[in-house]
Design a protein around this motif. Structure first.
Motif, PDB file in Angstrom:
ATOM      1  N   PHE A  53       6.812  37.254 -14.486  1.00 28.33           N
ATOM      2  CA  PHE A  53       6.523  37.981 -16.122  1.00 28.33           C
ATOM      3  C   PHE A  53       6.123  38.623 -16.985  1.00 28.33           C
ATOM      4  O   PHE A  53       6.480  40.611 -15.616  1.00 28.33           O
ATOM      5  N   ASN A  54       6.898  39.379 -17.570  1.00 28.31           N
ATOM      6  CA  ASN A  54       6.912  40.645 -18.158  1.00 28.31           C
ATOM      7  C   ASN A  54       5.206  41.098 -19.029  1.00 28.31           C
ATOM      8  O   ASN A  54       5.423  42.431 -19.329  1.00 28.31           O
ATOM      9  N   ASP A  55       4.314  40.387 -19.028  1.00 24.45           N
ATOM     10  CA  ASP A  55       3.338  40.137 -19.706  1.00 24.45           C
ATOM     11  C   ASP A  55       2.174  39.707 -19.043  1.00 24.45           C
ATOM     12  O   ASP A  55       2.699  39.013 -17.704  1.00 24.45           O
ATOM     13  N   LEU A  56       1.155  40.430 -19.085  1.00 19.22           N
ATOM     14  CA  LEU A  56       0.175  39.775 -18.013  1.00 19.22           C
ATOM     15  C   LEU A  56       0.031  37.982 -18.494  1.00 19.22           C
ATOM     16  O   LEU A  56       0.279  37.689 -19.659  1.00 19.22           O
ATOM     17  N   VAL A  57       0.100  37.251 -17.347  1.00 21.44           N
ATOM     18  CA  VAL A  57       0.091  36.360 -17.338  1.00 21.44           C
ATOM     19  C   VAL A  57      -1.388  35.422 -17.134  1.00 21.44           C
ATOM     20  O   VAL A  57      -1.866  35.659 -15.745  1.00 21.44           O
ATOM     21  N   VAL A  58      -1.613  34.552 -18.257  1.00 25.01           N
ATOM     22  CA  VAL A  58      -3.250  33.945 -17.341  1.00 25.01           C
ATOM     23  C   VAL A  58      -2.349  32.016 -17.034  1.00 25.01           C
ATOM     24  O   VAL A  58      -2.109  31.331 -17.757  1.00 25.01           O
ATOM     25  N   THR A  59      -2.618  31.602 -15.713  1.00 23.16           N
ATOM     26  CA  THR A  59      -2.317  30.898 -15.357  1.00 23.16           C
ATOM     27  C   THR A  59      -3.092  29.538 -14.677  1.00 23.16           C
ATOM     28  O   THR A  59      -4.259  29.679 -14.893  1.00 23.16           O
TER      29      THR A  59
END
Length: 308
Positions: A53-59
């Motif tokens: 992803f191009n942004d921070l991602v919370v999975t």
């Protein structure tokens, strides 16, 4: 629902089989002003599927099991009740060892705009500065994997609902919930660092308090006693502790006593009443009830499952 220290997110309904575009990481997207909610579903066994992803991602895992390959760290199983925070432009590779049409995996990936993160951290540091010199609100990218607690799960459930809503106010409400989510993640990361023995910042007033609690679990000390250790008033200390960890001092002490009990129970010869006393509880029946509430099983059952 809580089991074995994990709180579980309410999974959205799976996609209709006819609407699936692919059986591996089928993606449904909900886009808002400052975040993008992605729901991924996989219906067949696969290995080393790349995702970035191009942004921070919370999975967060919702159903099934994955194996994650991230950074240069060893791969790890990823299960419901767990969350991974991944910085922008970092590629993860994912195995789906058990995915089938009857047993799919489902995972959410919430990409958050970097400006929203920066603005939230700036707001927190301006309005709610941390105690101690050079202490700031920040995300810890080394502490990227953790179990969901009730507060974090409640916030993620709320955010899923807002992202999937058709209300005209959903962006406003999602923005507020994003702020809450970032706070919950930072608190959870701090708690995990403490649990893992990796939190030892001498500049943080919470450090001597945690050390004192762990060395004196069998003692009856008061919040006033703890606040004196932190050189704060009782009211200020309570607010500070809750802000740092997302739980009250009493809740933390109980968690520490349960953690101590779990270590003791790995000894197959120890008696439950000994564990009760050594971990700081005075009433054995209360200890058994509380342990079962926390772990989902009794101390004796835990002992039989976890003996060395």
């Amino acid at each position: 629902m809580i089991t074995n220290n994990r709180a579980f997110i309410n999974p959205p309904q799976l996609s209709n089989e006819k609407s699936l575009k692919t059986l591996v990481e089928n993606r449904t997207v909900y886009s808002l002003n400052h975040c993008e909610l992605n729901l991924f579903e996989t219906y067949e066994s696969s290995a080393l599927v790349p995702l970035k992803f191009n942004d921070l991602v919370v999975t967060s895992m919702l159903r099934g099991k994955k194996v994650m390959h991230l950074f240069d760290d060893p791969s790890f199983e990823y299960l419901p009740g767990e969350t991974v925070v991944i910085p922008s432009k970092v590629e993860m590779k994912i195995d789906f060892p058990e995915a089938t049409l009857d047993n799919p995996t489902q995972c959410l990936a919430l990409a958050i705009d970097q400006t929203k993160i920066s603005d939230t951290l700036h707001f927190l540091n301006e309005r709610y500065p941390k105690e101690g010199k050079n202490q700031f609100w920040h995300l810890n990218y080394q502490n990227y994997f953790f179990y969901n607690n009730v507060e974090l799960t409640t916030t993620i459930n709320k955010l899923i609902k807002e992202c999937m809503s058709t209300s005209i106010t959903k962006d406003v409400l999602a923005d507020l919930t994003l702020q809450e989510l970032l706070i919950r993640i930072i608190q959870t990361q701090t708690s995990k660092a403490i649990d893992d023995g990796l939190f030892s910042d001498p500049k943080n007033p919470i450090t001597p308090v945690i050390e004192f609690i762990r060395l004196n679990l069998k003692e009856n000390f008061t919040i006033k006693h703890l606040s004196e250790k932190a050189c704060m008033s009782t009211a200020s200390f309570y607010r500070f502790f809750k802000r740092e960890l997302g739980q009250s001092p009493i809740e933390f002490i109980i968690d520490e006593k349960i953690r101590c009990a779990k270590q003791l129970l790995k000894n197959p010869t120890i008696q439950i009443n000994e564990v009760c006393y050594l971990s700081g509880f005075e009433d054995c029946n209360y200890f058994i009830r509380l342990f079962k509430k926390h772990e989902g099983i009794t101390p004796k059952q835990y002992q039989l499952l976890h003996v060395n």
